[in-house]
Design an enzyme around this catalytic site. Structure first.
Site, PDB file in Angstrom:
ATOM      1  N   GLU A 190      -3.566  -7.004  56.630  1.00  0.00           N
ATOM      2  CA  GLU A 190      -3.223  -8.186  57.445  1.00  0.00           C
ATOM      3  C   GLU A 190      -2.310  -9.150  56.671  1.00  0.00           C
ATOM      4  O   GLU A 190      -2.434 -10.368  56.762  1.00  0.00           O
ATOM      5  CB  GLU A 190      -4.483  -8.845  57.993  1.00  0.00           C
ATOM      6  CG  GLU A 190      -5.233  -7.854  58.886  1.00  0.00           C
ATOM      7  CD  GLU A 190      -6.230  -8.442  59.837  1.00  0.00           C
ATOM      8  OE1 GLU A 190      -6.071  -9.605  60.218  1.00  0.00           O
ATOM      9  OE2 GLU A 190      -7.156  -7.717  60.220  1.00  0.00           O
TER      10      GLU A 190
HETATM   11  N1  COS Z   1       3.701 -17.511  65.016  1.00  0.00           N
HETATM   12  C1  COS Z   1       4.672 -17.393  65.937  1.00  0.00           C
HETATM   13  N2  COS Z   1       5.880 -16.898  65.672  1.00  0.00           N
HETATM   14  C2  COS Z   1       6.120 -16.481  64.411  1.00  0.00           C
HETATM   15  C3  COS Z   1       5.160 -16.568  63.391  1.00  0.00           C
HETATM   16  C4  COS Z   1       3.907 -17.109  63.742  1.00  0.00           C
HETATM   17  N3  COS Z   1       2.916 -17.218  62.847  1.00  0.00           N
HETATM   18  N4  COS Z   1       5.685 -16.096  62.249  1.00  0.00           N
HETATM   19  C5  COS Z   1       6.948 -15.705  62.536  1.00  0.00           C
HETATM   20  N5  COS Z   1       7.191 -15.940  63.856  1.00  0.00           N
HETATM   21  C6  COS Z   1       8.447 -15.707  64.576  1.00  0.00           C
HETATM   22  C7  COS Z   1       9.577 -16.534  64.011  1.00  0.00           C
HETATM   23  O1  COS Z   1       9.587 -17.826  64.583  1.00  0.00           O
HETATM   24  C8  COS Z   1      10.786 -15.717  64.419  1.00  0.00           C
HETATM   25  O2  COS Z   1      11.082 -15.941  65.790  1.00  0.00           O
HETATM   26  P1  COS Z   1      12.446 -16.719  66.241  1.00  0.00           P
HETATM   27  O3  COS Z   1      13.576 -15.897  65.692  1.00  0.00           O
HETATM   28  O4  COS Z   1      12.350 -16.737  67.709  1.00  0.00           O
HETATM   29  O5  COS Z   1      12.357 -18.071  65.593  1.00  0.00           O
HETATM   30  C9  COS Z   1      10.281 -14.306  64.343  1.00  0.00           C
HETATM   31  O6  COS Z   1       8.851 -14.360  64.396  1.00  0.00           O
HETATM   32  C10 COS Z   1      10.703 -13.591  63.085  1.00  0.00           C
HETATM   33  O7  COS Z   1      10.266 -14.365  61.997  1.00  0.00           O
HETATM   34  P2  COS Z   1      10.958 -14.328  60.592  1.00  0.00           P
HETATM   35  O8  COS Z   1      12.426 -14.494  60.749  1.00  0.00           O
HETATM   36  O9  COS Z   1      10.223 -15.295  59.730  1.00  0.00           O
HETATM   37  O10 COS Z   1      10.690 -12.807  60.165  1.00  0.00           O
HETATM   38  P3  COS Z   1      10.696 -12.098  58.774  1.00  0.00           P
HETATM   39  O11 COS Z   1      11.256 -10.747  58.954  1.00  0.00           O
HETATM   40  O12 COS Z   1      11.299 -12.992  57.722  1.00  0.00           O
HETATM   41  O13 COS Z   1       9.134 -11.879  58.462  1.00  0.00           O
HETATM   42  C11 COS Z   1       6.912 -12.325  57.833  1.00  0.00           C
HETATM   43  C12 COS Z   1       8.186 -12.850  58.501  1.00  0.00           C
HETATM   44  C13 COS Z   1       7.173 -11.795  56.443  1.00  0.00           C
HETATM   45  C14 COS Z   1       5.986 -13.527  57.734  1.00  0.00           C
HETATM   46  C15 COS Z   1       6.306 -11.237  58.739  1.00  0.00           C
HETATM   47  O14 COS Z   1       7.136 -10.094  58.803  1.00  0.00           O
HETATM   48  C16 COS Z   1       4.931 -10.792  58.311  1.00  0.00           C
HETATM   49  O15 COS Z   1       3.940 -11.490  58.533  1.00  0.00           O
HETATM   50  N6  COS Z   1       4.831  -9.618  57.704  1.00  0.00           N
HETATM   51  C17 COS Z   1       3.555  -9.036  57.336  1.00  0.00           C
HETATM   52  C18 COS Z   1       2.996  -8.285  58.465  1.00  0.00           C
HETATM   53  C19 COS Z   1       1.610  -7.875  58.184  1.00  0.00           C
HETATM   54  O16 COS Z   1       0.713  -8.688  58.092  1.00  0.00           O
HETATM   55  N7  COS Z   1       1.418  -6.565  58.063  1.00  0.00           N
HETATM   56  C20 COS Z   1       0.145  -6.029  57.909  1.00  0.00           C
HETATM   57  C21 COS Z   1      -0.114  -5.209  59.107  1.00  0.00           C
HETATM   58  S1  COS Z   1      -1.545  -5.525  59.959  1.00  0.00           S
HETATM   59  S2  COS Z   1      -2.902  -4.642  58.846  1.00  0.00           S
END
Ligand code: COS
Length: 380
Positions: free
Chosen positions: A363
């Site tokens: 996660e």
């Molecule tokens: N709530 C709502 N929207 C969100 C959000 C949140 N918590 N976090 C990101 N977003 C949205 C952003 O606002 C963006 O949308 P807009 O372009 O419309 O503004 C979109 O998602 C993409 O976000 P971002 O540009 O920040 O994407 P990145 O590729 O930089 O990645 C991270 C962001 C690294 C935070 C994300 O890819 C992530 O959480 N990765 C890990 C995933 C994970 O937990 N994997 C484990 C699998 S489950 S066991």
């Protein structure tokens, strides 16, 4: 400010504590050895309302708050982190995702069964080449009018073999990048949906983790969650709450290991006295307890933020980052306090140490939590 728990919170804590001792503890070592899913125990947790703790009673849930959920997660995880991850995924990823963003029909059809524990859910975002980099989804869902056609592979899916319903994230329109991603409800047994072999894991060995293969799986349009293109936001919003659950799991692992170390130090003798009388051990206990207490405050604060309707992206990420670090450190120290016995399965601490590691990975790894926290700090 009030740090005390309410009567209701104490009651749910005692119910979970009692269940963990009477139903999870017997057989926990054997399930870990054999990688055996706690089928009977999950059924009982469904009857107790643990599988849909925060879901509205009108959908079969327990209607409790997030603080109750983290309290239950801590108690279950002290004894059996395999059982608690099944609870966590079902509650904060699957049930929450459906209740917050599903249609009324989806809630009627799926949530009512998931919240009562009649059915189990899985959340399918990770892929062989898209774990942390979650926007790089290779699984495709092509729009065919009244249905989508799903193709691809998902990896490391908790409840992968035992789930009945799967929330699957897939790319519909690659041009639109993350805005072209959708989330779907997929049922076990649908044509073309294959469950891959079970992973042989370091820890949480009682939970079943699989890869999933989708080969031209037809998904009806009414099984898409939210508007077209909402899938990535759905995953992010759902994972933000999931991280609070995993933080509580990490807290429980740490607290369980500490409890065992403390008890052991009061009976094991060395150099003519119980080892807790040696400062080398007493100071370890002091450090462990202090770190656990700090982790608990962060976990409860994140839960409180969610219950208040505050944004909990950062507080959930901080809770997970810190509690998982504490779980690792405390469980290693608990093994050390046990000496040679700590290395032996019957003393439980080696299992807790192995279980702790995954809380820094799934996660969102600790590094991903730092991205979320630092972006939150530097926004505007
Ligand atoms: N709530 C709502 N929207 C969100 C959000 C949140 N918590 N976090 C990101 N977003 C949205 C952003 O606002 C963006 O949308 P807009 O372009 O419309 O503004 C979109 O998602 C993409 O976000 P971002 O540009 O920040 O994407 P990145 O590729 O930089 O990645 C991270 C962001 C690294 C935070 C994300 O890819 C992530 O959480 N990765 C890990 C995933 C994970 O937990 N994997 C484990 C699998 S489950 S066991």
């Amino acid at each position: 400010m009030d740090f005390s728990l309410s009567e209701e919170h104490l009651m749910i804590r005692d119910a979970a504590r009692d269940f963990a001792k009477t139903e999870l503890l017997p057989g926990v070592i054997e399930r870990d050895n054999k990688q055996e899913f706690p089928t009977e125990q999950v059924k009982k947790m469904g009857e107790l309302g643990f599988m849909g703790l925060m879901v509205d009673p009108k959908y079969g849930g327990s209607g409790m708050d997030t603080l109750s959920y983290v309290i239950v997660m801590e108690e279950l995880s002290k004894i059996d982190a395999s059982a608690s991850v099944i609870v966590s995924v079902n509650n904060s990823l699957v049930c929450y995702g459906l209740e917050a963003y599903g249609t009324e029909d989806q809630k009627e059809k799926y949530l009512t069964k998931l919240a009562t524990g009649q059915s189990i859910g899985a959340f399918c975002l990770s892929e062989p080449e898209a774990g942390s980099d979650a926007t790089s989804q290779k699984t495709t869902a092509i729009d065919k009018g009244d249905h989508y056609v799903l193709n691809g592979t998902k990896n490391w899916i908790t409840n992968g073999g035992t789930a009945d319903y799967y929330l699957v994230i897939a790319q519909t329109d690659r041009e639109k990048k993350h805005k072209g991603i959708n989330a779907f409800i997929v049922e076990k047994g649908w044509e073309g949906f294959e469950i891959g072999p079970k992973e042989d894991k370091l820890g949480i060995r009682g939970s079943d983790t699989h890869s999933l293969i989708f080969n031209d799986v037809k998904v009806p349009k009414e099984n898409r969650i939210g508007e077209d293109g909402f899938g990535f936001k759905f995953a992010m919003k759902t994972l933000a709450g999931g991280r609070i659950g995993i933080a509580a799991q990490a807290l429980g692992i740490a607290a369980g290991a500490y409890d065992l170390a403390r008890e052991y130090s009061k009976v094991r003798k060395a150099f003519g006295t119980e080892i807790c009388n040696h400062q080398a051990i007493a100071f370890k206990l002091a450090d462990m307890h202090t770190e656990i207490e700090a982790a608990r405050h962060l976990v409860h604060k994140a839960a409180w933020d969610k219950d208040q309707g505050n944004n909990y992206d950062m507080s959930g990420a901080m809770a997970k980052l810190y509690a998982s670090k504490v779980a690792m450190e405390v469980s290693v120290e608990a093994v050390q306090v046990h000496g040679g016995n700590g290395f032996v399965k019957e003393y439980h601490v080696e299992r807790l140490m192995r279980d702790a590691k995954i809380t820094q990975i799934y996660e969102g790894t600790s590094e991903i939590q730092k991205i979320v926290i630092s972006r939150g700090l530097l926004r505007d």
